[in-house]
Design an enzyme around this catalytic site. Structure first.
Site, mmCIF file in Angstrom:
data_model
loop_
_atom_site.group_PDB
_atom_site.id
_atom_site.type_symbol
_atom_site.label_atom_id
_atom_site.label_comp_id
_atom_site.label_asym_id
_atom_site.label_seq_id
_atom_site.Cartn_x
_atom_site.Cartn_y
_atom_site.Cartn_z
ATOM 1 N N GLY A 109 0.790 -1.221 0.000
ATOM 2 C CA GLY A 109 0.000 0.000 0.000
ATOM 3 C C GLY A 109 0.819 1.265 0.000
ATOM 4 O O GLY A 109 0.319 2.333 -0.355
ATOM 5 N N ARG A 110 2.077 1.177 0.433
ATOM 6 C CA ARG A 110 2.951 2.357 0.391
ATOM 7 C C ARG A 110 4.396 1.967 0.114
ATOM 8 O O ARG A 110 5.321 2.741 0.381
ATOM 9 C CB ARG A 110 2.860 3.118 1.707
ATOM 10 C CG ARG A 110 3.189 2.286 2.925
ATOM 11 C CD ARG A 110 3.185 3.134 4.147
ATOM 12 N NE ARG A 110 3.366 2.351 5.350
ATOM 13 C CZ ARG A 110 3.707 2.854 6.518
ATOM 14 N NH1 ARG A 110 3.920 4.145 6.626
ATOM 15 N NH2 ARG A 110 3.837 2.101 7.577
ATOM 16 N N LYS A 151 9.836 2.500 0.699
ATOM 17 C CA LYS A 151 8.697 2.521 1.612
ATOM 18 C C LYS A 151 8.311 3.968 1.889
ATOM 19 O O LYS A 151 9.119 4.745 2.400
ATOM 20 C CB LYS A 151 9.030 1.818 2.929
ATOM 21 C CG LYS A 151 7.832 1.719 3.875
ATOM 22 C CD LYS A 151 8.167 0.878 5.091
ATOM 23 C CE LYS A 151 6.964 0.752 6.016
ATOM 24 N NZ LYS A 151 7.242 -0.105 7.191
ATOM 25 N N ASP A 210 -2.432 7.049 2.280
ATOM 26 C CA ASP A 210 -1.861 8.002 1.326
ATOM 27 C C ASP A 210 -0.559 7.508 0.714
ATOM 28 O O ASP A 210 0.039 8.194 -0.112
ATOM 29 C CB ASP A 210 -1.633 9.369 1.996
ATOM 30 C CG ASP A 210 -0.711 9.294 3.203
ATOM 31 O OD1 ASP A 210 -0.049 8.251 3.410
ATOM 32 O OD2 ASP A 210 -0.646 10.282 3.967
ATOM 33 N N ARG A 253 6.152 -12.721 0.615
ATOM 34 C CA ARG A 253 5.686 -13.037 1.967
ATOM 35 C C ARG A 253 4.737 -14.235 1.954
ATOM 36 O O ARG A 253 4.271 -14.645 0.894
ATOM 37 C CB ARG A 253 4.935 -11.827 2.556
ATOM 38 C CG ARG A 253 5.708 -10.517 2.464
ATOM 39 C CD ARG A 253 4.782 -9.363 2.037
ATOM 40 N NE ARG A 253 5.531 -8.127 1.809
ATOM 41 C CZ ARG A 253 5.793 -7.233 2.749
ATOM 42 N NH1 ARG A 253 5.344 -7.414 3.973
ATOM 43 N NH2 ARG A 253 6.495 -6.153 2.480
ATOM 44 N N ASP A 309 1.205 -11.396 6.522
ATOM 45 C CA ASP A 309 1.736 -10.550 5.453
ATOM 46 C C ASP A 309 3.054 -9.899 5.861
ATOM 47 O O ASP A 309 3.682 -9.231 5.033
ATOM 48 C CB ASP A 309 0.722 -9.479 5.056
ATOM 49 C CG ASP A 309 0.297 -8.613 6.216
ATOM 50 O OD1 ASP A 309 -0.327 -9.149 7.155
ATOM 51 O OD2 ASP A 309 0.574 -7.397 6.205
ATOM 52 N N ASN A 310 3.477 -10.116 7.112
ATOM 53 C CA ASN A 310 4.767 -9.604 7.576
ATOM 54 C C ASN A 310 5.758 -10.732 7.826
ATOM 55 O O ASN A 310 6.708 -10.575 8.592
ATOM 56 C CB ASN A 310 4.597 -8.793 8.864
ATOM 57 C CG ASN A 310 3.884 -7.475 8.624
ATOM 58 O OD1 ASN A 310 3.907 -6.944 7.520
ATOM 59 N ND2 ASN A 310 3.231 -6.960 9.652
ATOM 60 N N ASP A 337 9.415 -5.720 7.631
ATOM 61 C CA ASP A 337 8.411 -4.737 8.046
ATOM 62 C C ASP A 337 8.570 -4.316 9.508
ATOM 63 O O ASP A 337 7.892 -4.826 10.393
ATOM 64 C CB ASP A 337 6.989 -5.266 7.804
ATOM 65 C CG ASP A 337 6.561 -5.094 6.352
ATOM 66 O OD1 ASP A 337 7.379 -4.582 5.572
ATOM 67 O OD2 ASP A 337 5.437 -5.459 6.012
#
Length: 522
Positions: free
Chosen positions: A102-103, A122, A134, A199, A269-270, A279
């Site tokens: 997402g970022r 990142k 965002d 991942r 997911d990490n 992460d």
């Protein structure tokens, strides 16, 4: 500067056919092509000379405006392929469906000295997977990720790396504790580096969607490039690869436990497919030993990801990965055997590490009792885990165990947060037990001390140290970021001029946000 990219991920795996960058569900694709969003005024805060060397980057290049522009996402090197990966995940035990980068935006795979490195920014802007976010990151969390990535590497723990930390010149709005007190914070971008950022969740998303074909393509890609020793694609090779993932995960978790590291958000997911720490969000380091401590405010009630729970959570996550791969294997027995291999690998690896931390040249079954009693003694009062193990090397095996408790504890006295006015009976009894065990050791005190100091760090990235660097950086002074990075390069060495970095948590940091607890808001 001329570098080579081969971008296997982009070339060999199916991609999102929608070229526009807007939030959406992405199906039958491993990634979406997307460019970083430029920032106003990229400024280099710090870079890792070790990671730069891995990539073939000179110091002159790293200090150039071109470098800052590239690794802030404003410009690209020739050959780069920029994309965001599609994955899902179990978050705090519940399936969260599509998550994705997402970022984070990958810049492609750089080849240097016969090695391949995925570069990832990142905080580089929104992607199709940004959901309500965002796509940006703030300076405070970026400093923490940059410093911890490198600190963990120098501690010998499998981890992704960090090349650079760049301030963007743009403000980012964040509500740090989700309490309605949002504010503008300075933005930053970290360039993360790893052989791959695949991942567990990359495989889970296709299992959840019953997309076996795309999952198999990703599975074969992973096997071919990261586990070639497991053989050509087949059910047997998939099982062997899963078994290797279990072993690597066990080694990573053992490393975490050995230095008191708490990841804080061990969602699937990490979890790296290579057994790398990945992460760095609301992580933390144990000050006083407390297996129930978690740095994550979101997890403060459930304590799912507390320090002492990490080995069992890793197993739970591996079980989720096994479920996701079952359709490709169609046999539960070898998967169960691999999961048991994780349990056995972790127990063996952690026992060996604990023996080394105590200066024991071999492990004996009776040492399990020694370990258990130590855990209870450390929990009996506030005792700094890092200082305790480092100080324990000063205990002589020739010490008479019948001496007064105060005399026995003198070498480790600095590890206590409050020494005066307490009996310290539990720790005194444990030291007596330890002294008896040392009688079986043939090594001299000097030899044992040297061995212990090679596995028990003097310097870790304590939460308050990172916060002090952040406080100065938010005022425009990055000197402490660079000093902290320098200290963490040699965590096992005595650094007389840097003794202040080895002190236990000061009282002002006990309950301060950033020092005791953090959130996922970054």
């Amino acid at each position: 500067m001329s570098v080579q990219f081969h971008n296997r991920y982009c070339l060999e795996l199916p991609h999102d056919t929608q070229p526009d960058n807007y939030r959406r569900q992405v199906f039958q694709a491993c990634y979406s092509l997307v460019d970083p969003t430029p920032v106003r005024a990229p400024t280099l805060v710090a870079y890792s000379k070790e990671v730069a060397a891995l990539l073939g980057f000179t110091s002159e290049f790293c200090l150039s405006e071109e470098f800052s522009s590239i690794f802030a996402g404003n410009t690209q090197m020739e050959g780069m392929c920029t994309y965001a990966s599609c994955y899902g995940g179990h978050q705090f035990g519940n399936w969260a469906d599509q998550l994705g980068d997402g970022r984070a935006i990958s810049l492609g795979e750089l080849v240097y000295d016969n090695s391949s490195w995925e570069l990832q920014l990142k905080g580089a802007g929104p992607t199709p997977y940004s959901r309500m976010g965002d796509g940006r990151a703030v300076l405070r969390s970026s400093i923490r990720e940059f410093l911890c990535s490198e600190a963990m590497h120098h501690l010998g723990i499998p981890t992704t790396r960090a090349l650079s930390l760049i301030q963007t010149g743009d403000a980012v709005v964040r509500d740090m504790f989700y309490d309605g007190n949002a504010k503008h914070e300075p933005g930053a971008i970290v360039c993360r580096v790893a052989p791959t950022f695949i991942r567990f969740g990359n495989f889970e998303i296709f299992y959840a969607r019953r997309d076996a074909e795309t999952q198999r393509k990703l599975l074969d890609f992973t096997l071919r490039h990261y586990y070639p020793e497991c053989g050509a694609p087949s059910k047997e090779a998939y099982v062997e690869m899963f078994r290797s993932i279990c072993h690597r995960t066990a080694k990573m978790i053992s490393g975490w436990m050995g230095v008191g590291f708490v990841h804080g958000v061990m969602n699937t997911d990490n979890m790296s497919i290579l057994g790398l720490t990945i992460d760095y969000g609301p992580y933390g380091w144990l000050d006083h030993y407390d297996p129930g401590w978690t740095p994550n405010t979101t997890d403060s009630y459930q304590k799912r990801y507390a320090y002492g729970s990490q080995p069992s959570i890793a197993l739970w996550n591996l079980e989720r990965l096994a479920n996701a791969l079952y359709e490709q294997i169609q046999d539960v027995s070898p998967l169960e055997n691999a999961l048991q291999y994780y349990v056995d690998s972790f127990e063996q690896t952690y026992r060996q590490l604990r023996s080394q931390k105590l200066g024991l040249s071999t492990f004996k079954e009776s040492d399990l009792d020694l370990f258990s009693h130590l855990n209870k003694a450390l929990q009996s009062e506030e005792i700094d885990m890092t200082i305790f193990y480092r100080s324990l090397a000063k205990v002589s095996k020739n010490t008479d165990p019948k001496r007064e408790t105060a005399d026995l504890l003198h070498p480790i006295r600095d590890a206590f947060y409050q020494y005066e006015g307490r009996s310290h009976e539990a720790m005194g009894n444990w030291v007596r037990q330890y002294l008896q065990r040392l009688q079986d050791e043939e090594r001299s005190d000097a030899e044992r001390t040297d061995a212990m100091n090679r596995v028990n760090p003097k310097y870790i990235l304590r939460n308050y140290l990172a916060q002090k660097a952040i406080d100065l950086a938010e005022k425009g002074d990055f000197s402490l970021v660079q000093q902290t990075l320098a200290v963490m390069r040699n965590p096992f060495d005595e650094q007389p001029e840097r003794e202040s970095f080895a002190q236990k948590r000061p009282e002002w940091a006990r309950n301060r946000p950033g020092c005791s607890t953090l959130s996922c808001s970054s």
